[in-house]
Design an enzyme around this catalytic site. Structure first.
Site, mmCIF file in Angstrom:
data_model
loop_
_atom_site.group_PDB
_atom_site.id
_atom_site.type_symbol
_atom_site.label_atom_id
_atom_site.label_comp_id
_atom_site.label_asym_id
_atom_site.label_seq_id
_atom_site.Cartn_x
_atom_site.Cartn_y
_atom_site.Cartn_z
ATOM 1 N N ARG A 54 -2.372 -3.032 -8.265
ATOM 2 C CA ARG A 54 -2.722 -3.213 -7.008
ATOM 3 C C ARG A 54 -2.608 -1.990 -6.103
ATOM 4 O O ARG A 54 -1.605 -1.013 -6.578
ATOM 5 C CB ARG A 54 -2.276 -4.527 -6.259
ATOM 6 C CG ARG A 54 -0.647 -4.643 -6.730
ATOM 7 C CD ARG A 54 -0.115 -4.983 -5.723
ATOM 8 N NE ARG A 54 0.231 -4.384 -4.442
ATOM 9 C CZ ARG A 54 0.587 -3.294 -4.161
ATOM 10 N NH1 ARG A 54 1.382 -2.551 -4.893
ATOM 11 N NH2 ARG A 54 0.528 -2.845 -3.060
ATOM 12 N N GLY A 55 -2.886 -1.933 -4.784
ATOM 13 C CA GLY A 55 -2.668 -0.771 -4.056
ATOM 14 C C GLY A 55 -3.937 0.023 -4.290
ATOM 15 O O GLY A 55 -4.445 0.170 -5.196
ATOM 16 N N ALA A 56 -4.240 0.620 -2.958
ATOM 17 C CA ALA A 56 -5.862 1.178 -3.051
ATOM 18 C C ALA A 56 -5.834 2.354 -3.799
ATOM 19 O O ALA A 56 -6.697 2.307 -4.607
ATOM 20 C CB ALA A 56 -6.174 1.512 -1.377
ATOM 21 N N ARG A 98 -12.803 -5.841 -6.437
ATOM 22 C CA ARG A 98 -12.198 -6.112 -5.211
ATOM 23 C C ARG A 98 -12.947 -5.466 -3.916
ATOM 24 O O ARG A 98 -13.438 -4.168 -4.668
ATOM 25 C CB ARG A 98 -10.545 -5.779 -5.254
ATOM 26 C CG ARG A 98 -9.706 -6.504 -6.016
ATOM 27 C CD ARG A 98 -8.309 -6.382 -5.868
ATOM 28 N NE ARG A 98 -7.778 -6.966 -4.460
ATOM 29 C CZ ARG A 98 -6.557 -6.464 -4.090
ATOM 30 N NH1 ARG A 98 -5.717 -5.731 -4.591
ATOM 31 N NH2 ARG A 98 -6.340 -7.274 -2.834
ATOM 32 N N GLN A 205 4.619 -8.451 -1.854
ATOM 33 C CA GLN A 205 4.484 -7.208 -2.208
ATOM 34 C C GLN A 205 5.859 -6.326 -1.814
ATOM 35 O O GLN A 205 6.259 -5.424 -2.275
ATOM 36 C CB GLN A 205 2.962 -6.443 -1.788
ATOM 37 C CG GLN A 205 1.995 -6.662 -2.588
ATOM 38 C CD GLN A 205 1.233 -7.939 -1.834
ATOM 39 O OE1 GLN A 205 1.774 -8.716 -1.141
ATOM 40 N NE2 GLN A 205 0.034 -8.028 -2.385
ATOM 41 N N ASP A 246 -6.018 0.321 3.225
ATOM 42 C CA ASP A 246 -7.277 0.130 2.286
ATOM 43 C C ASP A 246 -8.534 0.454 2.426
ATOM 44 O O ASP A 246 -9.248 0.987 1.668
ATOM 45 C CB ASP A 246 -7.278 -1.270 1.877
ATOM 46 C CG ASP A 246 -6.029 -1.860 1.123
ATOM 47 O OD1 ASP A 246 -4.942 -2.015 1.853
ATOM 48 O OD2 ASP A 246 -6.053 -1.887 0.044
ATOM 49 N N ASN A 256 -5.314 -2.851 6.265
ATOM 50 C CA ASN A 256 -4.309 -2.944 5.232
ATOM 51 C C ASN A 256 -3.872 -4.440 5.231
ATOM 52 O O ASN A 256 -4.435 -5.359 5.631
ATOM 53 C CB ASN A 256 -3.211 -2.117 5.993
ATOM 54 C CG ASN A 256 -1.926 -1.777 4.755
ATOM 55 O OD1 ASN A 256 -2.290 -1.193 3.887
ATOM 56 N ND2 ASN A 256 -0.690 -2.079 5.406
ATOM 57 N N LYS A 257 -2.891 -4.599 4.233
ATOM 58 C CA LYS A 257 -2.343 -5.837 4.023
ATOM 59 C C LYS A 257 -2.115 -6.825 5.307
ATOM 60 O O LYS A 257 -1.807 -6.434 6.313
ATOM 61 C CB LYS A 257 -1.111 -5.600 3.285
ATOM 62 C CG LYS A 257 -0.358 -6.802 2.642
ATOM 63 C CD LYS A 257 -1.462 -7.910 2.059
ATOM 64 C CE LYS A 257 -1.758 -7.104 0.809
ATOM 65 N NZ LYS A 257 -2.995 -8.060 0.144
HETATM 66 O O1 MRU Z 1 -3.760 -6.464 -2.207
HETATM 67 P P1 MRU Z 1 -2.941 -5.375 -2.335
HETATM 68 O O2 MRU Z 1 -1.425 -5.488 -2.564
HETATM 69 O O3 MRU Z 1 -3.570 -4.442 -3.186
HETATM 70 O O4 MRU Z 1 -2.903 -4.579 -0.968
HETATM 71 C C1 MRU Z 1 -2.126 -3.342 -0.907
HETATM 72 C C2 MRU Z 1 -2.089 -2.890 0.549
HETATM 73 O O5 MRU Z 1 -2.506 -3.389 1.325
HETATM 74 C C3 MRU Z 1 -1.405 -1.520 0.644
HETATM 75 O O6 MRU Z 1 -0.876 -1.224 1.857
HETATM 76 C C4 MRU Z 1 -2.740 -0.341 0.691
HETATM 77 O O7 MRU Z 1 -3.412 -0.457 -0.345
HETATM 78 C C5 MRU Z 1 -2.097 1.000 0.417
HETATM 79 S S1 MRU Z 1 -1.349 1.223 -1.168
HETATM 80 C C6 MRU Z 1 -0.846 2.893 -1.078
#
Ligand code: MRU
Length: 367
Positions: A54-56, A98, A205, A246, A256-257
Site C-alpha cells: 500500500r501507499g501510492a 484500487r 497505518q 494519492d 490522501n488518507k
Molecule cells: O490506503 P493506503 O494505506 O494505501 O493509503 C496511503 C496513503 O494515503 C498515503 O498517505 C499516500 O499513499 C502517500 S504514500 C507515500
C-alpha cells in the site's frame, strides 16, 4: 543520525522457477514481518486490493513488476500479437485494483508505453524491456524520495514537532518515503525533530506502520489517536504538519488518507503550515480539482471490526471512504522531487511534471 532502512516494501527477484514479486505483508505489521513471494500476477493484484502492499508509490512499483511478471509468464515462446494482447489485459487488470492513487495508473501507462516502443523487437526482447522499465520505475521512486527529502528538509522546524497522518515511509514507497522521507532527511541534516504520529483510523497505518518505521530508525515520535490532533495543536506542540498524497489535482487539491482534510483544517485554524510531499507521479494534470478525484470506498468491516475485533453492533450502517481531499488553499507547499510548488500551484505543478518527464526521457535516450 544515520538512516538505516532494514526492509524493502517491494522487490523483484529472478528465480530459477520464474520471476517473483516479493512484498512485505503490511497487513501483519508490526506483529509479524512476513514476506509474500508472489509467483503469479493475480497474487500481486490481490496484495494491492488487500493493502498488503500500500501507499501510492509502492502500489505503482508493485503493479509495474506484476505486469512484467505477467508478460514473462504468459508470452515467453509466443508471438508479438499475443504480447500486445496480454499486455493490454494485464494493464487493465492492474488498473482495476484500487481507484484513487494515480501513481498506479502512471506506472501502468509507463509499462504500456514501453510495450508500444518495443514493437518490432523479438518477444524475448520485449519481455526484457518491460522488466527494465519496472526496475526503472522503482529506481526513479527511490531517487524521487531522496530529492523530496532534500527539498523538504529546510521547511521542517528545528527543535520542534511535526504531525503526520497515515504511513508515507519506506513501506509506502520504493525508497525512504515522501512525508516521512522529508522527516528522515531533516533529522539526517541535524534538525532536532519530534513526530506526532496520527494513528490513522480505520486501518491504523500510523499506529502500525509509521510508528514501526520511526522506532526502527530511532526517530523521536509519539503516537496519538486521530481525535487528539486538535488538542496537541492547541497546546502549541505542533510547528508543522506534513502528509503524503494519492492524487494531486491541477489546482493543488490533494487526496490522501481519510482524516487528512481534518488535519489541514486544524492547521489552518491554528496557523500551522500544512505541507504535502509526493513525487510528480502523484500529480494528475487531467484532474482540475479535488471533486474530480475518485475516492475509494472500502468494506464496512474495516470500521466495525478493526483487526478482526467487532465493536459495533451487527448490521450497523457504515460509511468507509478511504481518502479525503485537503483543499489547495490550505496547503502551504507541495514538495516534489522537482522542488516546492507554492499556491496557487497550477503553473508550478505543470512545470514540475514537464521537467520530470524530460529528465526521464533524457535518461532513457541515454543523453
Ligand atoms: O490506503 P493506503 O494505506 O494505501 O493509503 C496511503 C496513503 O494515503 C498515503 O498517505 C499516500 O499513499 C502517500 S504514500 C507515500
Amino acid at each position: 543520525m544515520t538512516y538505516h532502512q532494514q526492509f524493502s516494501s517491494v522487490a523483484w527477484q529472478q528465480q530459477p522457477a520464474g520471476p517473483v514479486v516479493r512484498l512485505i505483508d503490511q497487513t501483519l505489521l508490526p506483529a509479524q514481518t512476513v514476506y509474500l513471494d508472489c509467483t503469479e500476477p493475480e497474487q500481486v493484484r490481490q496484495a494491492i486490493r488487500d493493502l498488503a502492499v500500500r501507499g501510492a508509490p509502492a502500489i505503482g512499483v508493485a503493479a509495474a513488476y506484476g505486469i512484467a511478471q505477467e508478460l514473462a509468464l504468459t508470452c515467453a515462446g509466443g508471438d508479438s500479437g499475443q504480447f500486445d494482447r496480454e499486455l493490454a489485459k494485464s494493464c487493465q487488470a492492474f488498473a482495476g485494483t484500487r481507484p484513487t492513487a494515480i501513481n498506479l495508473f502512471w506506472a501502468i501507462d509507463r509499462m504500456r508505453e514501453q510495450g508500444l516502443r518495443s514493437q518490432g523487437q523479438t518477444v524475448a526482447e520485449r519481455i526484457a524491456g518491460l522488466e527494465r522499465e519496472a526496475v526503472a520505475i522503482h529506481r526513479d521512486d527511490i531517487a524521487s524520495c531522496l530529492a523530496i527529502g532534500a527539498h523538504g528538509a529546510p521547511l521542517m522546524p528545528d527543535r520542534g514537532s511535526v504531525l503526520t497522518h497515515c504511513n508515507t515511509g519506506g513501506l509506502a514507497t520504493g525508497g525512504h518515503g515522501t512525508a516521512l522521507g522529508v522527516i528522515r532527511s531533516a533529522i539526517a541534516a541535524g534538525k532536532q525533530l519530534h513526530v506526532w504520529v496520527d494513528e490513522t483510523r480505520p486501518l491504523l497505518q500510523g499506529a502500525r506502520l509509521t510508528a514501526w518505521e520511526c522506532m526502527q530508525d530511532s526517530i523521536p515520535a509519539t503516537l496519538i489517536t486521530d481525535n487528539m490532533a486538535g488538542h496537541v495543536m492547541k497546546l502549541g506542540k505542533v510547528q508543522a504538519a506534513i502528509v503524503g498524497a494519492d492524487r494531486i489535482a491541477l489546482n493543488g487539491d490533494s487526496a490522501n488518507k481519510i482524516g487528512t482534510y481534518t488535519v489541514a483544517v486544524l492547521c489552518a485554524h491554528h496557523g500551522i503550515p500544512f505541507y504535502v510531499a509526493a513525487p510528480t507521479s502523484t500529480i494528475d494534470l487531467d484532474c482540475p480539482n479535488g471533486e474530480a478525484i475518485p475516492i475509494e470506498e472500502r468494506k464496512p468491516t474495516e470500521v466495525t471490526e478493526p483487526q478482526g475485533v467487532r465493536f459495533a453492533p451487527l448490521g450497523m450502517a457504515v460509511f468507509n471512504p478511504a481518502f479525503d481531499v485537503a483543499p489547495g488553499h490550505l496547503i502551504a507547499g507541495i514538495i516534489t522531487e522537482e522542488g516546492v510548488a507554492r499556491p496557487p500551484f497550477t503553473a508550478d505543478l505543470q512545470a514540475m511534471v514537464a521537467r520530470a518527464k524530460q529528465r526521464r526521457d533524457r535518461v532513457r535516450d541515454g543523453q
